[in-house]
Scaffold this active site. Structure first.
Site, PDB file in Angstrom:
ATOM      1  CB  CYS B 262      -1.119  -0.085   0.985  1.00  0.00           C
ATOM      2  SG  CYS B 262      -2.332   0.985   1.140  1.00  0.00           S
ATOM      3  CG  HIS B 345      -4.227  -3.980   2.198  1.00  0.00           C
ATOM      4  ND1 HIS B 345      -3.362  -3.574   3.123  1.00  0.00           N
ATOM      5  CD2 HIS B 345      -4.802  -2.797   1.463  1.00  0.00           C
ATOM      6  CE1 HIS B 345      -3.410  -2.185   3.199  1.00  0.00           C
ATOM      7  NE2 HIS B 345      -4.131  -1.663   2.290  1.00  0.00           N
ATOM      8  CD  GLU B 347      -2.492  -6.273   4.815  1.00  0.00           C
ATOM      9  OE1 GLU B 347      -1.957  -6.794   3.847  1.00  0.00           O
ATOM     10  OE2 GLU B 347      -3.046  -5.323   4.922  1.00  0.00           O
TER      11      GLU B 347
END
Ligand SMILES: Nc1ncnc2c1ncn2[C@@H]1O[C@H](COP(=O)(O)OP(=O)(O)O)[C@@H](O)[C@H]1O
Ligand SMILES: Nc1ncnc2c1ncn2[C@@H]1O[C@H](COP(=O)(O)OP(=O)(O)O)[C@@H](O)[C@H]1O
Ligand SMILES: [Mg+2]
Ligand SMILES: [Mg+2]
Lengths: 1099, 371
Positions: B262, B345, B347
């Site tokens: 990001c 993202h 994650e």
């Protein structure tokens, strides 16, 4: 990876007749698939025995076989068409099982047909519950403890191991047939036996029960490149233990954290990959323990399913269409998202509204069966509603059901729970039944706490709290009162989904007054759009739902608009046939240059596909909601444009018809509401028949038992009692004596005036007619235009005699036994009636023909100036697009114009088409299988051939009770049936069948020189074996048993259910026996030939 | 129903939306920030505690928010950073076995003001067309003392800066370095720059080894002196060009394996010669299709960014991932240094875990470098 060019032709198998657990969602998916595959340039070969489907319209496939869906017929079709591939994943369980049969029989290998969408290995892994569980455990997913059994002994061993309670589920079944939960050893014996019987491979899975856990579903898509997406997630309001098809379900999942949801998502993908569904849509079910989050996987369906249809409508992501594209080689990123156009289909829809599905049941038609919901699906249809909140969507869904309920209580129907004590109410709500949601609200209204109710019912507290918001709002509204409602009050009530009619009930006003005040306060619905992306991207598909927000999204359209009102939820008596008509109306009007606007709330249908009409409003078909759509469309018509030019009410069955009188009369297209009423209004109808000198059965109308007695005094028993304004012969009864008459009237009275349909009240008189015995029933569909030009669509001679509901009896086009003279009389009568009623569009008239020595006498039973259940069948049988022509006529075109246009063609000749009804009795244990004036069938099939006999035989195979070619026929007839029965028996004997008969029948047969091999004793009497023994011993291959009147559970009743359990074909009328005899005779002498509609319809 | 107070949301262009007050009462009666929307169906707690939302007011497009309450495990950082939350319906009853506090109580306790009952679809479409823009909201109900006038809100809206000119990273980054122990067998030593790091990122990194989290201001030299196996550049709020961190990143590239997510991705892009553009209304959701150009596989990704690397601007890196919705660059790999980064993202938290393999890629990169 682009489209596969190594394939030219693809065979698609439909799902056959509408049955419980497999309804018109498969017409929706099949129709989408046909469209896509043809757009892609493939030659599409379609096989489906169901003539009421859109997909079997000749223009949806290159060749369309309306033939029985069995391996033998399919093999013939493959032999003849030599398809390159077979796509089995869009025709429900029927297509999947047939595909497996064809694989096992080596047919696909022999003709080099490739199975696409799912391979045999994958299907077996998903469908064989034992293999499935092993596979899931193999990839680290949890499943409930279980074992499999092929015999009752094995079953006992398993349960000794895992303990009770258990759920028992047969392999290779759909809709949970033969499934059940057993908590006691006795229950276990019963359910296990039924399960083994229900499984085509006599295998059951015995599983420890986790009833009460939370139940979820996800819809997965996978492409050839192994890209997987979740299209929609669904949470059930009813906990585990109630079949998803019978559960109230909500999209998206409401009560899982993202952590838990992602775990479920990963598990669904792992399952899809392990099972090995290469491309397409699958549905995976999970259960979660609400106390600790433990998750188990329940099952996966390696095909497009009922839930896929729901998911498609709920998100705007067309699963079937995309599954078809994936099957021919595309990957998700190569397919554009229809709705945004700008973005690809390789994404996961996100929604900004709540979708609620509520099933609709038919228990009222099977009084012998308790209306309990379990692991075996019972629903015959469903509604879906969209709202910005759960409260709004659930209330919209409930009023969409058309059970006379206006929403979540706050209506006359709410009194149903009044007499229950708190304890009883809570106990009732703890069991899955059609009334559960209303009981839950009642309990909360009585002040029981959410936790108390949740503990007792296992319904999630979040849902209960939402319901209690509706309860609280109701109290608030009552407190504030009509006069003091502010704009904010109105807005909050409407945002919680309250219908004007509910508010009217709460305040004791009429609906119109409420509507006026609300509009005065400036609170009117806004329409939002289903766009797959939560408004992140611009949507260009006008798929709307109403809600009470700031801004509306209906785009201006200068075209003249025609609003088509759909038929709401499928139910017995009003099913796919009416959706067929609405869809055809939409196509025809679009072609004629109108902007078509569809209003309907049934997620299973083609009519609610966003690209069937120019605009789709997924809304309840009630006065308030329809009036709102009319206003919205008028508002979206620029000045100087035609705006809404009409509303079509005559094609959706009773649902829209009930509204006809309340809509602006000048907007109702075709036959005027006045003459629609005239046909229903008994006095007016009698006068009309007298004036036209058309005989009808003697009779009259009564609003109480005394009047009823008076009428019967005039005519003789048996008499037929029926409520007005019903479809499917709801609550109709043949009464044979005074006491029976009294009980019938009593039952009707018990419906009260607010019953969904039927009932008896001063404004709802009951019709009482002389019952015409031994009469041949005839159905006619005809058309008349505004100039008076008239056209017969089809004359259908019924196989079963009058007294068996037209929807339940087999019938043939053209008539197979009636004389030309009689047919001519019938056609003349029909023309006269159409004229007298000033029909503009369709009319259906039913006749009963009594055969006298003096010749046939024709009585008219009823006329309905609207589309009938038989319109699609007539269209398929004659090749005339009846529904399209009718729609254009309603919109003002003349038959002459349509002939010139080429839309109206001449009917085909040289073929006989037979429609047979398909009945759901095995779903309703204890229900008597006798056919009568109340309709019970859920669907229909068609058999077509050059002779009546073969066409009839085909229809029997298609309906799932193939006639035997050898063995023993058991015959037991009522006296009035004996002469015809003897003729039939003689033919059976001639075919080499052994005859077994009850004493009386045996005597009659012997007297006529028909050999009787076995004389059968009455139940419980000495003198030979009795019928049930013979049937259970497998010594009978065909049962002919016509009921003797009514009264106490008669022998015949036991015989018929025994036959039903043993899956032996049962003919309950002599006429049907005769037809069967003809069919079997011709069948034995000719071999099966398959023909497609295109060649049949070729001029 | 009398504890329901009318609230009003006003955007900098004057557009206004009716609603009801939820969560905390705004300091000074008015909450302000850049109004953005997020389309996730679940994961509101993760979104509200994601430091990347610093300076922003988050609109949830899904109407029912708060259904499953909140719990201690699902926070993405030490506190919520969003300036406010806009919803259609805030659940008053939570239902989930892990829930410990209702969202309303959570917002109040954590000082996040909110407005409910808003036609969030109208708002979302407005942002989609006008671009994300500053806005303010406050309680206008005169039954509430401390209510503000509509005119006051309109004035505030007109001058509300949103996130322009703010160094938001300084606001969210840790003041002190700290170490997070390895959770698995992993033996790597990773230094993670905290520009607003999410805890799910740490969860994924600690599977690879020990993670030393350092403040955004830590000079590259200091990090290199720690001699880690690799450096991670975290997500974070705001305009990458305003952070003044490009040189730090440039100082790391080529020295040791670097992985960015990001904001970390955008900084790497700048360091590799790219330019940054602001997207009209950003990517905020959990359903964006991203194509991995190396494997051809499509990943459904979790997204939260308003800025992106400008197409064709990179001189010393190749594009590895693109967003199939709008072609935005989602991943890059340095042509000469052992470094790669993604815009989305991997994650998750919230969202799909399709891209989790990227952490393994980081491990491989470190292994390759060690060898
Ligand atoms: N182990 C179980 N315990 C309790 N209920 C169950 C169990 N397994 C399934 N059910 C219920 O039975 C229903 C039907 O089971 P399912 O496997 O989905 O069969 P079908 O193929 O008919 O959909 C489910 O929707 C669920 O409510
Ligand atoms: N007078 C009658 N004599 C014999 N059978 C009748 C008579 N009236 C109706 N029936 C039978 O009852 C069935 C249902 O009646 P109908 O008026 O058609 O109800 P619906 O409106 O539900 O179709 C008919 O199909 C016919 O078989
Ligand atoms: Mg199921
Ligand atoms: Mg009828």
């Amino acid at each position: 990876m682009p489209r596969r060019d190594d394939l030219d032709s693809i065979l698609l198998i439909g799902s056959g007749p509408i049955v419980i657990g497999q309804a018109c969602e498969f017409d929706y998916s099949g129709t989408q698939a046909c469209r896509v595959l043809r757009e892609e340039g493939y030659r599409v070969i379609l096989a489906n025995s169901n003539p009421a489907t859109i997909m079997t319209d000749p223009d949806f496939a290159d060749v369309t076989y309306v033939e029985p869906l069995d391996a033998a017929t399919l093999t013939r079709i493959i032999e003849r068409e030599r398809p390159d591939a077979l796509l089995p994943t869009l025709g429900g369980q029927t297509a999947l099982n047939l595909a497996m049969d064809l694989v096992e029989l080596g047919v696909l290998d022999r003709y080099g047909v490739e199975l696409i969408g799912a391979n045999a290995e994958a299907i077996a892994t998903a469908e064989d519950r034992e293999r499935f569980k092993e596979a899931m455990v193999g990839i680290g997913l949890d499943v409930p403890a279980s074992g499999t059994a092929h015999t009752i002994e094995e079953a006992r061993a398993v349960v000794a191991d895992i303990g009770l309670p258990v759920i028992i589920r047969p392999a290779y079944i759909l809709g949970g047939k033969g499934t059940g939960i057993a908590s006691t050893p006795e229950e276990f014996e019963r359910v296990a036996t039924a399960g083994l019987d229900a499984s085509p491979i006599t295998e059951i899975l015995i599983e420890s029960s986790i009833a009460g856990w939370k139940e979820f579903e996800v819809e997965v898509m996978r492409d050839r490149a192994d890209n997987c997406v979740i299209v929609c997630s669904i949470e059930n309001v009813d906990p585990m233990g109630v079949h998803t098809g019978d559960s109230i379900t909500v999209a998206p999942i409401q009560t899982l954290t993202d952590v838990e949801y992602q775990k479920m998502r990963d598990a669904a993908f792992a399952c899809m990959r392990r099972v090995g569904v290469e491309t397409g849509g699958s549905n995976v079910q999970f259960a979660i323990d609400p106390t600790n989050g433990d998750m188990v996987i329940i099952e996966m369906n390696p095909r497009v399913s009922r839930s896929s249809a729901l998911a498609s409508k709920a998100t705007g992501f067309p699963i079937a269409k995309i599954a078809a594209k994936l099957a021919v080689g595309y990957t998700l990123d190569e397919i554009p998202n229809d709705i945004t156009k700008a973005t690809p289909a390789s994404f996961e829809p996100t929604i900004d509204y709540v979708v609620t599905k509520v099933p609709r049941w038919a228990f009222e038609k099977f009084p012998e069966t308790p209306s309990l919901l379990g692991t075996q699906m019972q629903a015959v249809g469903e509604v879906m509603a969209i709202g910005r909140t759960f409260c709004e969507s659930v209330q919209k869904a409930l009023r969409s059901l058309e059970l006379g309920r206006l929403g979540l209580n706050a209506d006359p129907g709410e009194t149903a729970t009044d007499d229950l004590s708190d304890a009883d109410l809570l106990a009732a709500a703890a069991v899955g039944t059609p009334d559960r949601l209303f009981q839950l609200e009642a309990a909360l209204r009585r002040g029981m706490s959410v936790d108390e109710v949740a503990a007792a019912t296992k319904v999630d507290p979040w849902f209960l709290d939402q319901l209690s918001r509706i309860t609280e709002e109701r109290a608030h509204l009552e407190r504030v009162g009509f006069e003091h409602m502010t704009r904010r009050d109105w807005r909050r009530a409407k945002r919680l989904g309250f219908a004007d009619a509910q508010l009217a009930y709460l305040w004791g006003l009429d609906e119109a007054a409420v509507r006026a005040a609300r509009v005065e306060a400036g609170v009117i619905p806004t329409y939002k759009t289903v766009d797959t992306c939560g408004a992140e991207f611009a949507a260009d598909t006008p798929y709307h739902y109403s809600t009470y927000e700031d801004s509306t999204e209906v785009a201006a359209d200068p075209r003249g608009k025609v609003i088509i009102l759909g038929s709401g939820p499928n139910r017995i008596g009003q099913g796919i046939e009416f959706d067929y008509c609405c869809v055809h109306a939409s196509f025809a009007l679009h072609d004629a240059g109108y902007a078509t606007v569809m209003v309907n709330c049934n997620p299973e249908t083609v009519s609610t596909d966003y690209d069937t009409s120019d605009r789709l409003y997924f809304e309840p078909v009630t006065l308030e909601d329809v009036a709102n759509v009319i206003d919205a469309e008028q508002a979206a018509s620029p000045p100087g444009t035609p705006g809404v030019v009409g509303v079509i009410v005559a094609l959706g069955g009773q649902t829209p018809l009930k509204l006809a009188g309340q809509l602006p009369a000048d907007l109702v297209l075709g036959t005027s509401p006045a003459s629609i009423d005239a046909a229903e209004d008994r006095e007016h109808w009698n006068a009309l028949c007298t004036k036209l000198e058309i005989p009808q059965p003697a009779g009259g109308t009564a609003t109480n038992i005394d009047e009823a007695r008076a009428i019967v005094a005039g005519i003789s028993y048996p008499a037929l009692v029926r409520p007005s304004y019903v479809l499917g012969g709801r609550a109709m009864e043949i009464v044979y004596d005074d006491e029976h008459l009294a009980s019938a009237i009593e039952e009707l009275a018990s419906f009260g005036a607010i019953g969904a349909d039927g009932g008896i009240a001063p404004d709802r008189p009951v019709l009482i007619d002389e019952f015409l015995e031994d009469a041949t029933e005839v159905d006619v569909d005809a058309l008349r235009d505004r100039t008076g030009a008239f056209l017969i669509g089809g004359v259908m001679e019924h196989v079963e005699e009058a007294g068996v509901h037209s929807g339940d009896s087999a019938c043939a086009i053209p008539p197979y036994s009636l004389g030309d003279g009689t047919v001519q009389v019938i056609e003349e009568y029909t023309a006269k009636i159409a004229d007298a009623l000033g029909v503009e569009g369709l009319i259906n008239v039913q006749y009963a023909v009594q055969h006298r020595d003096s010749g046939d006498e024709v009585f008219v039973i009823e006329a309905n100036p609207r589309a009938s259940r038989t319109v699609p069948f007539v269209a398929k049988a004659t090749g005339v697009p009846l529904a399209k022509v009718a729609t254009r006529v309603m919109a003002g075109a003349t038959l002459a114009e349509l002939r010139d246009e080429g839309l109206l063609t001449d009917p085909v000749t040289g073929y006989v088409a037979v429609k047979e009804a398909v009945l759901p009795f095995n779903r309703f244990p204890g229900a008597d299988r006798v056919l009568g004036p109340e309709m019970h069938s859920t669907g229909e099939v068609m058999g077509v051939d050059t002779s009546f006999g073969i066409a009839f035989a085909k229809s029997q195979i298609a309906a799932g009770d193939p006639l035997p070619d050898a063995g023993c026929v058991f015959i037991s007839l009522a006296d009035r049936d004996k002469n015809i029965g003897v003729t039939a028996a003689a033919q059976f004997a001639g075919l080499g069948f052994r005859i077994a008969a009850t004493a009386g029948t045996a005597a009659a047969l012997r007297a006529a020189g028909v050999p009787v091999a076995v004389e059968v004793a009455k139940l419980g009497e000495e003198g030979g074996p009795h019928a049930v023994e013979l049937i259970e011993a497998g010594e009978v291959q065909l049962v002919v048993n016509s009921p003797r009147g009514r009264g106490p559970r008669a022998d015949g009743d036991y015989i018929r259910s025994a036959a039903g359990v043993a899956h032996i074909p049962i003919l309950t009328t002599a006429a049907a026996a005769l037809a069967a005899a003809r069919g079997m005779t011709e069948w034995s002498s000719r071999e099966l030939v398959v023909r497609n509609l295109q060649e049949i319809h070729a001029p | 129903m009398n504890d329901v107070y009318e609230s009003l949301l006003v955007l900098s262009d004057g557009t206004s939306f009716e609603g009801e007050a939820v969560g905390a009462v705004p300091d000074g009666g008015i909450a302000g920030g850049e109004v953005v929307f997020n389309t996730v169906l679940s994961g509101y707690q993760e979104v509200l505690t994601d430091p990347s939302y610093a300076g922003q007011i988050v609109t949830f497009t899904y109407p029912h928010i708060g259904n499953y309450g909140t719990n201690a495990d699902d926070d993405e950082s030490r506190r919520p950073f969003a300036r406010g939350v806009i919803v259609r319906e805030l659940s008053r009853r939570m239902s989930n076995w892990r829930a410990t506090e209702s969202l309303d109580a959570f917002l109040e306790r954590r000082g996040v003001p909110g407005i409910a009952g808003v036609d969030t679809r109208r708002l979302t479409r407005h942002i989609r067309d006008a671009g994300s823009l500053p806005g303010v909201f406050g309680i206008v109900d005169d039954r509430f003392d401390g209510h503000v006038s509509e005119s006051a809100l309109r004035e505030a809206a007109a001058i509300e800066p949103g996130t322009d000119g703010l160094d938001l990273v300084a606001e969210v980054t840790t003041q002190q370095p700290y170490v997070v122990a390895a959770t698995g067998a992993g033996t790597r030593r990773i230094v993670a720059y905290d520009f607003g790091i999410k805890s799910t990122i740490l969860t994924n990194l600690t599977r690879l080894g020990t993670v030393e989290v350092v403040p955004a201001s830590t000079p590259a030299a200091e990090v290199l002196a720690r001699e880690p196996d690799g450096v991670f550049l975290s997500n974070g709020p705001g305009d990458p060009e305003r952070t003044g961190l490009v040189d730090t990143v440039a100082g790391l590239l080529g020295e040791l394996p670097v992985f960015g997510i990001c904001l970390g991705h955008q900084l790497m892009g700048l360091a590799l010669g790219g330019r940054i553009t602001k997207l009209p209304f950003g990517h905020h959701g959990g359903n964006h299709p991203v194509k991995n150009l190396t494997t051809g596989i499509i990943e459904i990704t979790s997204q939260n960014h308003s800025f992106a690397i400008a197409e064709g601007s990179l001189t010393r890196a190749e594009v590895t991932h693109v967003n199939l919705n709008d072609g935005v660059i989602e991943g890059i790999r340095s042509s000469d240094a052992p470094a790669f980064s993604v815009q989305h993202h991997p994650e998750a938290g919230p969202g799909p875990r399709d891209s989790a393999y990227l952490f393994d890629d980081f491990e491989h990169l470190m292994k390759g470098n060690a060898a």
